[in-house]
Design a protein around this motif. Structure first.
Motif, short mmCIF file in Angstrom:
data_model
loop_
_atom_site.label_atom_id
_atom_site.label_comp_id
_atom_site.label_asym_id
_atom_site.label_seq_id
_atom_site.Cartn_x
_atom_site.Cartn_y
_atom_site.Cartn_z
N GLU A 166 0.67 -1.29 0.04
CA GLU A 166 0.15 -0.13 -0.05
C GLU A 166 0.99 1.27 -0.03
OE1 GLU A 166 -2.37 -0.79 3.28
OE2 GLU A 166 -3.75 -2.05 2.12
N GLU A 167 1.98 1.13 0.70
CA GLU A 167 2.85 2.33 0.61
C GLU A 167 3.36 2.73 -0.94
OE1 GLU A 167 4.50 5.50 2.51
OE2 GLU A 167 2.99 3.91 3.49
N ASP A 168 3.66 1.80 -1.65
CA ASP A 168 4.25 1.94 -2.86
C ASP A 168 3.03 2.67 -3.62
OD1 ASP A 168 6.47 0.56 -2.42
OD2 ASP A 168 5.73 -1.36 -3.10
N ASN B 198 2.74 6.30 -2.70
CA ASN B 198 3.86 6.74 -3.30
C ASN B 198 3.55 7.24 -4.70
OD1 ASN B 198 4.92 7.22 -0.87
ND2 ASN B 198 6.10 5.28 -1.31
N GLN C 259 -7.68 3.94 4.67
CA GLN C 259 -6.32 4.57 4.70
C GLN C 259 -6.65 5.73 3.81
OE1 GLN C 259 -2.53 2.80 4.98
NE2 GLN C 259 -3.36 0.81 4.76
N ARG D 124 -2.01 12.08 6.46
CA ARG D 124 -2.24 10.56 6.49
C ARG D 124 -3.06 10.24 7.97
NH1 ARG D 124 1.59 7.08 3.42
NH2 ARG D 124 0.50 5.54 4.33
#
Length: 289
Positions: free
Chosen positions: A194-196, A199, A219, A226
């Motif tokens: 999810e972080e990818d 980004n 999220q 965030r």
């Protein structure tokens, strides 16, 4: 004041069965219930948006095959206007067969998406965005969607994407998007977590991003902030269409309030709909939100 939105994407016929489980090889099952409705991410979102008191238009390929009457009748019942990009198409619209497991609400789906029903850009009506307050794109009509996104950006009409899964061509539409509302299954190229995804979308300067995770918290990233938004805990009977309904409700609320409030309110509606079988029965059983 009534708001108007254009929903761009997939129009299907959904055959939905409620059963103890999906069948195994060579097994025949008797369903305990069934229903038939128009389907597709943008289509279900358009029905929800209309149900919540707005004006909905669905832009996609339908055609004139005899089973399209089931789709047009269903959408007429919910005051959704169909803008058909290939009204002379004689072949069947995409049909989805869906089995919902009674005990968990999980669904198994087999379908043909819009790959075989891509619209020609010359079929796009002029002035398509006249009196439109918002556009939602589900990624099933990429060429048409890019043109719509470009035109909407010029007119300062907010654009929402339903990122259910990554589809080639999204990379050309995302730079125009204001609200990227994605599922946990949405993975752009080279994104593995999810972080990818955050980004990747943030690099495209999308101001508002959210990833839904079923019953887990949503999220979000908005104006560099965030956070997480909890969704109501319920015992699901049917999760089919919950994401589509979430997007339709989000489109309704984002025209009234801020991003995080719209996500929270849409989450409440989507959760409640999971208590009912099919994509329409919640509208008959629930009081109007």
């Amino acid at each position: 004041m009534t708001k108007s939105a254009l929903f761009v994407g997939l129009i299907t016929l959904d055959l939905i069965y409620l059963a103890q489980s999906p069948p195994n090889n060579n097994q025949k099952l008797v369903a305990t219930d069934y229903t038939v409705a128009a389907g597709g991410p943008a289509t279900n979102a358009s029905v929800t948006f209309s149900y919540l008191g707005n004006k909905s238009q669905i832009l996609g390929v339908l055609g004139s095959h005899h089973i399209t009457q089931l789709i047009t009748t269903d959408l007429a019942n919910y005051q959704v206007t169909i803008i058909d990009l290939d009204a002379n198409k004689q072949t069947s619209p995409p049909v989805s067969s869906i089995i919902v497991t009674e005990s968990t609400g999980e669904r198994a789906v087999i379908s043909i998406n819009a790959v075989k029903t891509q619209a020609n850009i010359n079929s796009l009506p002029p002035h398509i965005l006249e009196n439109v307050d918002l556009v939602l794109i589900d990624g099933h009509q990429m060429v048409i969607s890019k043109i719509i996104a470009q035109q909407a950006k010029i007119k300062n009409i907010p654009i929402v994407i339903d990122g259910g899964s990554w589809k080639p061509g999204f990379e050309e539409i995302l730079p125009y998007v204001d609200y990227a509302i994605c599922s946990a299954n949405f993975y752009p190229p080279n994104c593995k977590k999810e972080e990818d995804v955050f980004n990747y979308l943030q690099a495209l300067k999308i101001p508002h991003i959210a990833i839904t995770q079923g019953e887990k918290p949503i999220q979000y990233l908005s104006s560099e902030k965030r956070g997480f938004i909890n969704v109501p805990k319920i015992k699901p009977l049917d999760t089919l269409g919950a994401g589509d309904i979430f997007h339709g409700a989000f489109c309704h609320y984002i025209l009234q309030t801020n991003f995080t409030a719209a996500l929270e309110l849409a989450g409440k509606i989507a959760s409640k709909t999971c208590k009912y079988f099919g994509t329409r029965s919640w509208m008959q059983c629930e009081i109007r939100f």
